[in-house]
Write a protein that holds these residues in place. Structure first.
Motif, PDB file in Angstrom:
ATOM      1  N   ALA A 139       0.702  -2.262  -9.916  1.00  0.00           N
ATOM      2  CA  ALA A 139       1.742  -2.709 -10.850  1.00  0.00           C
ATOM      3  C   ALA A 139       3.066  -2.917 -10.128  1.00  0.00           C
ATOM      4  N   PHE A 140       3.396  -2.021  -9.202  1.00  0.00           N
ATOM      5  CA  PHE A 140       4.655  -2.137  -8.465  1.00  0.00           C
ATOM      6  C   PHE A 140       4.683  -3.399  -7.604  1.00  0.00           C
ATOM      7  N   VAL A 141       3.550  -3.755  -7.029  1.00  0.00           N
ATOM      8  CA  VAL A 141       3.486  -4.970  -6.222  1.00  0.00           C
ATOM      9  C   VAL A 141       3.855  -6.184  -7.070  1.00  0.00           C
ATOM     10  N   ALA A 142       3.230  -6.254  -8.258  1.00  0.00           N
ATOM     11  CA  ALA A 142       3.502  -7.391  -9.152  1.00  0.00           C
ATOM     12  C   ALA A 142       4.951  -7.391  -9.630  1.00  0.00           C
ATOM     13  N   LEU A 143       5.458  -6.224 -10.011  1.00  0.00           N
ATOM     14  CA  LEU A 143       6.823  -6.134 -10.522  1.00  0.00           C
ATOM     15  C   LEU A 143       7.852  -6.383  -9.422  1.00  0.00           C
ATOM     16  N   ASP A 144       7.565  -5.934  -8.212  1.00  0.00           N
ATOM     17  CA  ASP A 144       8.460  -6.196  -7.084  1.00  0.00           C
ATOM     18  C   ASP A 144       8.528  -7.690  -6.785  1.00  0.00           C
ATOM     19  N   MET A 145       7.382  -8.353  -6.882  1.00  0.00           N
ATOM     20  CA  MET A 145       7.346  -9.798  -6.625  1.00  0.00           C
ATOM     21  C   MET A 145       8.185 -10.552  -7.660  1.00  0.00           C
ATOM     22  N   VAL A 146       8.103 -10.101  -8.927  1.00  0.00           N
ATOM     23  CA  VAL A 146       8.893 -10.742  -9.984  1.00  0.00           C
ATOM     24  C   VAL A 146      10.377 -10.506  -9.756  1.00  0.00           C
ATOM     25  N   GLU A 147      10.722  -9.263  -9.375  1.00  0.00           N
ATOM     26  CA  GLU A 147      12.135  -8.905  -9.220  1.00  0.00           C
ATOM     27  C   GLU A 147      12.773  -9.583  -8.008  1.00  0.00           C
ATOM     28  N   SER A 148      12.059  -9.594  -6.885  1.00  0.00           N
ATOM     29  CA  SER A 148      12.647 -10.094  -5.645  1.00  0.00           C
ATOM     30  C   SER A 148      12.307 -11.556  -5.368  1.00  0.00           C
ATOM     31  N   GLY A 149      11.236 -12.031  -6.000  1.00  0.00           N
ATOM     32  CA  GLY A 149      10.812 -13.404  -5.747  1.00  0.00           C
ATOM     33  C   GLY A 149      10.002 -13.557  -4.482  1.00  0.00           C
ATOM     34  N   ARG A 150       9.655 -12.431  -3.826  1.00  0.00           N
ATOM     35  CA  ARG A 150       8.826 -12.507  -2.625  1.00  0.00           C
ATOM     36  C   ARG A 150       7.849 -11.334  -2.601  1.00  0.00           C
ATOM     37  N   ARG A 151       6.843 -11.453  -1.793  1.00  0.00           N
ATOM     38  CA  ARG A 151       5.812 -10.426  -1.693  1.00  0.00           C
ATOM     39  C   ARG A 151       6.354  -9.194  -0.976  1.00  0.00           C
ATOM     40  N   PRO A 152       6.155  -7.966  -1.552  1.00  0.00           N
ATOM     41  CA  PRO A 152       6.622  -6.750  -0.883  1.00  0.00           C
ATOM     42  C   PRO A 152       5.780  -6.448   0.350  1.00  0.00           C
ATOM     43  N   SER A 153       6.334  -5.694   1.274  1.00  0.00           N
ATOM     44  CA  SER A 153       5.622  -5.374   2.507  1.00  0.00           C
ATOM     45  C   SER A 153       4.467  -4.420   2.219  1.00  0.00           C
ATOM     46  N   TRP A 154       3.398  -4.550   3.025  1.00  0.00           N
ATOM     47  CA  TRP A 154       2.259  -3.639   2.879  1.00  0.00           C
ATOM     48  C   TRP A 154       2.660  -2.206   3.172  1.00  0.00           C
ATOM     49  N   ARG A 155       3.645  -2.038   4.047  1.00  0.00           N
ATOM     50  CA  ARG A 155       4.101  -0.677   4.382  1.00  0.00           C
ATOM     51  C   ARG A 155       4.637   0.018   3.140  1.00  0.00           C
ATOM     52  N   ARG A 156       5.430  -0.701   2.347  1.00  0.00           N
ATOM     53  CA  ARG A 156       5.984  -0.106   1.125  1.00  0.00           C
ATOM     54  C   ARG A 156       4.875   0.219   0.125  1.00  0.00           C
ATOM     55  N   VAL A 157       3.894  -0.670   0.025  1.00  0.00           N
ATOM     56  CA  VAL A 157       2.791  -0.451  -0.907  1.00  0.00           C
ATOM     57  C   VAL A 157       1.985   0.781  -0.519  1.00  0.00           C
ATOM     58  N   LEU A 158       1.706   0.935   0.782  1.00  0.00           N
ATOM     59  CA  LEU A 158       0.873   2.038   1.244  1.00  0.00           C
ATOM     60  C   LEU A 158       1.604   3.374   1.224  1.00  0.00           C
ATOM     61  N   ILE A 159       2.908   3.338   1.471  1.00  0.00           N
ATOM     62  CA  ILE A 159       3.677   4.579   1.531  1.00  0.00           C
ATOM     63  C   ILE A 159       3.969   5.135   0.143  1.00  0.00           C
ATOM     64  N   GLN A 160       4.072   4.271  -0.865  1.00  0.00           N
ATOM     65  CA  GLN A 160       4.482   4.701  -2.208  1.00  0.00           C
ATOM     66  C   GLN A 160       3.648   5.867  -2.762  1.00  0.00           C
ATOM     67  N   PRO A 161       2.303   5.799  -2.724  1.00  0.00           N
ATOM     68  CA  PRO A 161       1.539   6.933  -3.258  1.00  0.00           C
ATOM     69  C   PRO A 161       1.705   8.199  -2.439  1.00  0.00           C
ATOM     70  N   VAL A 162       1.849   8.051  -1.105  1.00  0.00           N
ATOM     71  CA  VAL A 162       1.941   9.202  -0.215  1.00  0.00           C
ATOM     72  C   VAL A 162       3.207  10.010  -0.473  1.00  0.00           C
ATOM     73  N   ARG A 163       4.221   9.373  -1.034  1.00  0.00           N
ATOM     74  CA  ARG A 163       5.482  10.068  -1.308  1.00  0.00           C
ATOM     75  C   ARG A 163       5.407  10.891  -2.587  1.00  0.00           C
ATOM     76  N   ASN A 164       4.331  10.776  -3.325  1.00  0.00           N
ATOM     77  CA  ASN A 164       4.194  11.477  -4.595  1.00  0.00           C
ATOM     78  C   ASN A 164       3.660  12.894  -4.361  1.00  0.00           C
ATOM     79  N   PRO A 165       4.365  13.941  -4.836  1.00  0.00           N
ATOM     80  CA  PRO A 165       3.925  15.320  -4.596  1.00  0.00           C
ATOM     81  C   PRO A 165       2.581  15.642  -5.229  1.00  0.00           C
ATOM     82  N   VAL A 166       2.243  14.987  -6.344  1.00  0.00           N
ATOM     83  CA  VAL A 166       0.949  15.215  -6.981  1.00  0.00           C
ATOM     84  C   VAL A 166      -0.177  14.759  -6.060  1.00  0.00           C
ATOM     85  N   ILE A 167       0.016  13.600  -5.423  1.00  0.00           N
ATOM     86  CA  ILE A 167      -0.989  13.079  -4.506  1.00  0.00           C
ATOM     87  C   ILE A 167      -1.120  13.985  -3.284  1.00  0.00           C
TER      88      ILE A 167
END
Length: 307
Positions: A139-167
């Motif tokens: 969902a964040f990938v799609a929403l980031d693309m809408v907000e910025s008008g460009r594809r987000p980096s794979w690094r941001r996509v992969l790091i996002q879940p790892v930053r979550n304490p539950v994960i």
């Protein structure tokens, strides 16, 4: 059936305590936010770490995970197709509506349900893992693309879940279970104390959030909200039950748990995401309020039919 109803009653009473507190002046205005963050970032990870460390790998990476993934995909896809192809909604609103249809409140209600109704928090772990590792990043990938008008980096996509304490806590817990290692006593004792406040803290925070909730339908589209409610409270539990029973051969508590988890209301996180990206805010707000109210008779009905 009686045990399930007793568990739901216990949950309802504690939620009622939170709602009652919200109607008094005992708590400062910022208390609900502080309590919710404490539960999510500290207590819930501790509970999952404790639970998963003592669980079997087969119980976590089980058919329940497959049922969650498939059920969520069905609800997500149905809303997305209707919103984009039929109603011609913009991408941001369609993504938020899809999240509202598929993203369940596994933290504030799922864990208490698993603990007090089934006696095992590990039953809700597959739901939380799938939502946080797969559903939210997509969902964040799609929403980031809408907000910025460009594809987000794979690094941001992969790091996002790892930053979550539950994960992080879940991965550690699963690793301990897989290796047979145990948590050192010096760490285990305080961890248990912290984990003990996850369930009551989540329920009280949830009860507080119900105070002053807006009336559903104001400012949003009734058609979108109706589809979200039907997908969330009818289609998802039906699909979960059908997949669990006739595809994966589940029965008893695992089948009941998967079905009831699928019928949980839209997570409050969806509203947070909608505000963050300024997409579908009224729909997200209304979906949380509506499905939270309507899920109670649905959960009771499921318990009565399957217990």
């Amino acid at each position: 059936m009686l045990a399930v109803l007793q568990g739901l009653t216990t949950i309802g009473i504690v939620v009622g305590v939170g709602y009652g507190l919200a109607r008094t002046t005992l708590l400062p205005p910022g208390a609900p936010v502080v309590l919710s963050r404490l539960v999510f970032f500290v207590a819930t990870p501790a509970l999952l770490l404790e639970t998963l460390a003592g669980a079997s790998i087969s119980a976590v990476l089980s058919a329940g995970l497959a049922v969650t993934a498939l059920t969520t995909t069905v609800a997500w896809a149905i809303f997305l197709l209707i919103a984009r192809l039929w109603w011609r909604r913009d991408v941001g609103s369609a993504v938020i509506g899809s999240l509202a249809s598929a993203y369940v409140n596994a933290g504030n209600l799922g864990i208490p349900l698993a603990v007090y109704v089934f006696g095992d928090a590990a039953l809700v772990a597959p739901v939380m893992l799938y939502q946080l590792v797969v559903l939210a990043p997509i969902a964040f990938v799609a929403l980031d693309m809408v907000e910025s008008g460009r594809r987000p980096s794979w690094r941001r996509v992969l790091i996002q879940p790892v930053r979550n304490p539950v994960i992080i806590a879940s991965v550690i817990g699963i690793s301990l279970a897989a290796t047979g290692a145990s948590i050192p006593q010096l760490i285990d004792a305080p961890l248990k104390l912290i984990a003990g406040m996850a369930v009551p803290g989540a329920l009280i925070a949830f009860g507080i959030s119900l105070r002053g909730a807006p009336i559903p339908g104001r400012g949003g589209r009734a058609a979108d909200l109706s589809v979200v409610a039907v997908l969330k409270l009818l289609v998802m539990p039906v699909v979960a039950y059908a997949l669990g029973r006739w595809v994966f051969g589940m029965s008893g508590v695992p089948l009941l748990a998967s079905t009831m988890c699928a019928a949980l209301p839209t997570a409050q996180n969806v509203f947070v995401y909608a505000v963050r990206y300024q997409a579908g805010v009224p729909l997200a707000r209304d979906a949380v309020a509506t499905t939270t109210l309507l899920c109670i008779p649905v959960l009771v009905a499921i318990a009565g039919l399957l217990s």
